[in-house]
Write an enzyme that holds these catalytic residues in place. Sequence first.
Site, PDB file in Angstrom:
ATOM      1  N   GLY A 192     -18.830  -4.012   9.805  1.00 31.88           N
ATOM      2  CA  GLY A 192     -17.700  -3.821   8.888  1.00 31.88           C
ATOM      3  C   GLY A 192     -17.950  -4.307   7.474  1.00 31.88           C
ATOM      4  O   GLY A 192     -17.133  -4.062   6.579  1.00 31.88           O
ATOM      5  N   GLY A 210      -3.263   1.261   9.709  1.00 33.73           N
ATOM      6  CA  GLY A 210      -3.553   1.751   8.364  1.00 33.73           C
ATOM      7  C   GLY A 210      -5.016   2.087   8.145  1.00 33.73           C
ATOM      8  O   GLY A 210      -5.339   3.137   7.566  1.00 33.73           O
ATOM      9  N   ALA A 211      -5.917   1.231   8.603  1.00 32.73           N
ATOM     10  CA  ALA A 211      -7.344   1.481   8.386  1.00 32.73           C
ATOM     11  C   ALA A 211      -7.805   2.684   9.204  1.00 32.73           C
ATOM     12  O   ALA A 211      -8.582   3.524   8.720  1.00 32.73           O
ATOM     13  CB  ALA A 211      -8.157   0.238   8.743  1.00 32.73           C
ATOM     14  N   LYS A 271       0.814  -1.225   0.000  1.00 36.38           N
ATOM     15  CA  LYS A 271       0.000   0.000   0.000  1.00 36.38           C
ATOM     16  C   LYS A 271       0.851   1.282   0.000  1.00 36.38           C
ATOM     17  O   LYS A 271       0.433   2.298  -0.538  1.00 36.38           O
ATOM     18  CB  LYS A 271      -0.946  -0.003   1.208  1.00 36.38           C
ATOM     19  CG  LYS A 271      -2.085  -1.013   1.069  1.00 36.38           C
ATOM     20  CD  LYS A 271      -3.083  -0.894   2.204  1.00 36.38           C
ATOM     21  CE  LYS A 271      -4.261  -1.827   1.988  1.00 36.38           C
ATOM     22  NZ  LYS A 271      -5.315  -1.673   2.990  1.00 36.38           N
TER      23      LYS A 271
HETATM   24  P1  NDP Z   1      -2.898  -2.530  11.267  1.00 36.80           P
HETATM   25  O1  NDP Z   1      -2.091  -3.714  11.648  1.00 36.80           O
HETATM   26  O2  NDP Z   1      -2.297  -1.447  10.461  1.00 36.80           O
HETATM   27  O3  NDP Z   1      -3.496  -1.847  12.599  1.00 36.80           O
HETATM   28  C1  NDP Z   1      -4.066  -2.586  13.633  1.00 36.80           C
HETATM   29  C2  NDP Z   1      -4.363  -1.648  14.804  1.00 36.80           C
HETATM   30  O4  NDP Z   1      -5.020  -2.403  15.812  1.00 36.80           O
HETATM   31  C3  NDP Z   1      -3.114  -1.044  15.427  1.00 36.80           C
HETATM   32  O5  NDP Z   1      -3.389   0.271  15.831  1.00 36.80           O
HETATM   33  C4  NDP Z   1      -2.910  -1.943  16.657  1.00 36.80           C
HETATM   34  O6  NDP Z   1      -2.239  -1.339  17.719  1.00 36.80           O
HETATM   35  C5  NDP Z   1      -4.354  -2.174  17.058  1.00 36.80           C
HETATM   36  N1  NDP Z   1      -4.495  -3.316  17.932  1.00 36.80           N
HETATM   37  C6  NDP Z   1      -4.297  -4.616  17.639  1.00 36.80           C
HETATM   38  N2  NDP Z   1      -4.546  -5.383  18.717  1.00 36.80           N
HETATM   39  C7  NDP Z   1      -4.914  -4.535  19.726  1.00 36.80           C
HETATM   40  C8  NDP Z   1      -5.301  -4.716  21.081  1.00 36.80           C
HETATM   41  N3  NDP Z   1      -5.367  -5.929  21.616  1.00 36.80           N
HETATM   42  N4  NDP Z   1      -5.630  -3.627  21.807  1.00 36.80           N
HETATM   43  C9  NDP Z   1      -5.553  -2.392  21.253  1.00 36.80           C
HETATM   44  N5  NDP Z   1      -5.190  -2.154  19.974  1.00 36.80           N
HETATM   45  C10 NDP Z   1      -4.883  -3.220  19.225  1.00 36.80           C
HETATM   46  O7  NDP Z   1      -4.180  -3.128  10.523  1.00 36.80           O
HETATM   47  P2  NDP Z   1      -5.236  -2.339   9.618  1.00 36.80           P
HETATM   48  O8  NDP Z   1      -5.415  -0.983  10.190  1.00 36.80           O
HETATM   49  O9  NDP Z   1      -4.868  -2.474   8.203  1.00 36.80           O
HETATM   50  O10 NDP Z   1      -6.549  -3.214   9.826  1.00 36.80           O
HETATM   51  C11 NDP Z   1      -7.197  -3.278  11.098  1.00 36.80           C
HETATM   52  C12 NDP Z   1      -8.428  -4.146  10.983  1.00 36.80           C
HETATM   53  O11 NDP Z   1      -9.337  -3.555  10.104  1.00 36.80           O
HETATM   54  C13 NDP Z   1      -8.146  -5.553  10.411  1.00 36.80           C
HETATM   55  O12 NDP Z   1      -8.694  -6.494  11.295  1.00 36.80           O
HETATM   56  C14 NDP Z   1      -8.867  -5.605   9.094  1.00 36.80           C
HETATM   57  O13 NDP Z   1      -9.531  -6.826   8.907  1.00 36.80           O
HETATM   58  C15 NDP Z   1      -9.908  -4.511   9.250  1.00 36.80           C
HETATM   59  N6  NDP Z   1     -10.169  -3.839   7.966  1.00 36.80           N
HETATM   60  C16 NDP Z   1     -11.452  -3.855   7.512  1.00 36.80           C
HETATM   61  C17 NDP Z   1     -11.770  -3.276   6.316  1.00 36.80           C
HETATM   62  C18 NDP Z   1     -13.168  -3.325   5.829  1.00 36.80           C
HETATM   63  O14 NDP Z   1     -13.398  -3.007   4.655  1.00 36.80           O
HETATM   64  N7  NDP Z   1     -14.149  -3.643   6.656  1.00 36.80           N
HETATM   65  C19 NDP Z   1     -10.737  -2.622   5.480  1.00 36.80           C
HETATM   66  C20 NDP Z   1      -9.424  -2.612   6.080  1.00 36.80           C
HETATM   67  C21 NDP Z   1      -9.164  -3.227   7.285  1.00 36.80           C
HETATM   68  P3  NDP Z   1      -0.646  -1.485  17.896  1.00 36.80           P
HETATM   69  O15 NDP Z   1      -0.064  -0.667  16.804  1.00 36.80           O
HETATM   70  O16 NDP Z   1      -0.409  -1.002  19.262  1.00 36.80           O
HETATM   71  O17 NDP Z   1      -0.362  -2.961  17.716  1.00 36.80           O
END
Ligand code: NDP
Length: 284
Positions: free
Chosen positions: A250, A135-136, A73
Amino acid sequence: MALPESFVSQLTGLFASPAAENPTGAIVEAAYRHAGLNARYVTCEVGPAGLEAAVRGAVAMGWAGFHCSLPHKIAVVKHLDELAQAAELIGAVNCVVIRDGRLIGENTDGQGFLTSLRATVEPKGQRIVILGAGGAARAIAFELALAGAGHILIVSRRREVGEGLARDLRERTSTDASAAHWHTPFAVPADTQILINATSVGLFPDVGAKPEIDYSTVAAQMIVADIIPNPPRTAFLNEVEARGCEVIDGLGMLVNQAVIAIRSWNGIEADAQVMRETLTEIFG
Ligand code: NDP
């Protein structure tokens, strides 16, 4: 006698590394079939070293465009001719449109979410809390800011990432933004109007997991969205719905980003309901 296979008039697809399970192909193809379009969506495994050649190949073969999943991306940006406003602000591209041989990078994740949200509430002037800063979350935050959100609070475990996103929002848009460090169950501010789970917590197979917030601070008048598409009905949504909140799942975000991509690539208005039904079948 069977005719030889004819040319497909519009090729589109996904560049993914490694070829991860991705439901977008199934829903885009369902939309093409429903519209009777002579178009295909192909999921291709493309490693980081092959990205540039894959992009050139898509142009050479006359593709209408393609999606990029992680880790492409950000890396794809340097191979493109121009970026749409949101993609420029977000710094990442999930959808490329090829027009007259020119590559235009867009980020439709945030737009897909916004379309879904707008069916329930207009974000202009609203106080919004986003859980997560990945990212999202970044794509959604910028799209909400461009739509005139009143205030955006980013809640994240990694303090510097959340603060960086809030600073980018303040500096590059007219929306006010701040960050909160997520180290204990997070208390949702009482003046919150829209609460969004943009973390990966609750994604299949970890379906019992919920973001660690103090659920007694979630009030019935808050509108709550989850971006997890699988399962569509997360433990988080069940919990806040039991507290009286109106909820947004979602699936809508996933379907709407595909509707937007198909509009840009093929110039048609895809049937969102057909895609939603396909997703519901896939996710059960
Ligand atoms: P990233 O890996 O970029 O981000 C994940 C985020 O979740 C980070 O901020 C991470 O925090 C946080 N996180 C993970 N576990 C925990 C926890 N236990 N407690 C608190 N924060 C947590 O992934 P994306 O942003 O790309 O995607 C996130 C979700 O969104 C995915 O599950 C994906 O399936 C979904 N998604 C859905 C879409 C849709 O069209 N419906 C489109 C794109 C994504 P940290 O950095 O501290 O680990």
